[in-house]
Design an enzyme around this catalytic site. Structure first.
Site, mmCIF file in Angstrom:
data_model
loop_
_atom_site.group_PDB
_atom_site.id
_atom_site.type_symbol
_atom_site.label_atom_id
_atom_site.label_comp_id
_atom_site.label_asym_id
_atom_site.label_seq_id
_atom_site.Cartn_x
_atom_site.Cartn_y
_atom_site.Cartn_z
ATOM 1 C CG ASP A 155 -2.298 0.778 0.901
ATOM 2 O OD1 ASP A 155 -2.423 1.955 0.768
ATOM 3 O OD2 ASP A 155 -3.316 0.056 0.857
ATOM 4 C CG HIS A 178 -0.648 1.616 -3.385
ATOM 5 N ND1 HIS A 178 -1.894 1.339 -2.805
ATOM 6 C CD2 HIS A 178 -0.286 0.470 -3.964
ATOM 7 C CE1 HIS A 178 -2.307 0.210 -3.277
ATOM 8 N NE2 HIS A 178 -1.368 -0.230 -4.146
#
Length: 336
Positions: A155, A178
């Protein structure tokens, strides 16, 4: 407190609570602290927590292993019902140095309601497809410095949430992950989100989903301002520069646009490659457009020798004509 080298300790969810009479508390971790199995957790918020401690120092050559796998914590459906590995809550003058963080159920490190935290020379590791495993998750905190670290996760490498100010991130290698994200802002109904003075500099993003990202949620309210990303190296990144003001965190998203004001944001000195056809994507709200966006020294090339483009909606600011790709869709407008 010391955790000896060449030792492994299985520790159930544990909270160390202040206030403490000592001016500083040092935890030296040379061995490994191992999380129990999923069915041995009696909480789904945090695994190891330090709260209300002034002068906390976590240092050493060891670290934390969350023991998460795709068969338990990472399986689909659990969503946010996972514990963060290390929680630092309501603390001041904190140093986290030299440690490793591996396989957490959710975020590796959660910094909440803290003031003056330095995180340096740490290693964070989780698989690319491990859901919700943010590297460092920051909320309601100020004067946070993250530097000289490697973050590989599923993430955000660093997630900066509401109530944060004076965050400096330098010399961080991110990937997979991310990217370094501001947001999601506005997801808690009725809360006026505030984020300001966020500076990311001299960072490298390798095969990440995003590099520099700002995201706000429909119906949200507040502001994100005085944000800079500078001297950024990109290696096969999907979205090098992205602002998204209609970020959806649930299935049925409201149609009302975001009212989180994004302004005074600069992207300077981006160089490297992207796997996408759109290198710059600025999707702002019609009711609360982005203002004073600056793009300078952009030199982004396609990983596949394609012609790259920029895309804008309701975004105002300036873009240097020499930027690659050019960003003629960014409109000029006086800030107010």
């Amino acid at each position: 407190m010391a955790v000896p080298a060449n030792k492994r300790f299985f520790v159930r969810p544990t909270r160390f609570m202040g206030p403490c009479s000592s001016s500083s508390i040092t935890v030296q971790i040379k061995g490994q602290i191992i999380a129990p199995n999923m069915n041995q957790f009696n909480t789904k918020t945090m695994w190891i927590v330090f709260s209300s401690v002034n002068g906390l120092v976590l240092t050493g050559t060891g670290g934390f292993s969350g023991s998460a796998t795709f068969n338990d914590w990472w399986r689909p459906g659990l969503g946010e019902n996972r514990p963060a590995a290390l929680g630092i809550l309501g603390c001041t003058n904190v140093i986290i140095k030299g440690l490793t963080f591996v396989q957490p159920p959710r975020a590796h490190i959660a910094i909440t309601s803290c003031t003056t935290v330095t995180i340096t020379n740490i290693q964070i590791t989780a698989p690319q497809n491990s859901e919700n495993t943010d590297g460092i998750d920051i909320s309601g905190s100020s004067n946070i410095n993250i530097q000289q670290s490697n973050i590989q996760t599923g993430d955000d490498c660093v997630a900066i949430n509401g109530g944060c100010s004076n965050i400096n991130i330098t010399n961080v290698n991110c990937g997979p992950g991310h990217g370094i994200s501001v947001g999601s802002l506005g997801r808690d109904a009725g809360i006026f989100e505030r984020v300001e003075n966020i500076h990311v500099k001299n960072c490298t993003f390798t095969r990440t989903q995003n590099a520099a990202r700002i995201k706000t949620v429909n119906e949200g309210n507040g502001f994100a301002r005085m944000i800079s990303y500078e001297n950024i190296v990109l290696v096969d990144v999907q979205n090098p520069i992205i602002i998204k003001q209609n970020y959806c965190v649930k299935q049925n998203c409201p149609s009302q646009p975001s009212k989180v004001k994004v302004r005074d944001v600069s992207f300077r000195g981006f160089r490297g490659t992207t796997v996408s056809d759109v290198a710059i994507n600025l999707k702002c709200s019609a009711s609360t457009p982005c203002e004073n966006i600056k793009l300078e020294g952009i030199n982004i090339r396609s990983s596949y020798n394609k012609l790259l483009s920029a895309s804008c909606s309701n975004a105002y600011g300036t873009s240097n004509p020499s930027n690659v790709p050019t960003c003629s869709c960014l409109k000029q407008k006086l800030s107010f």
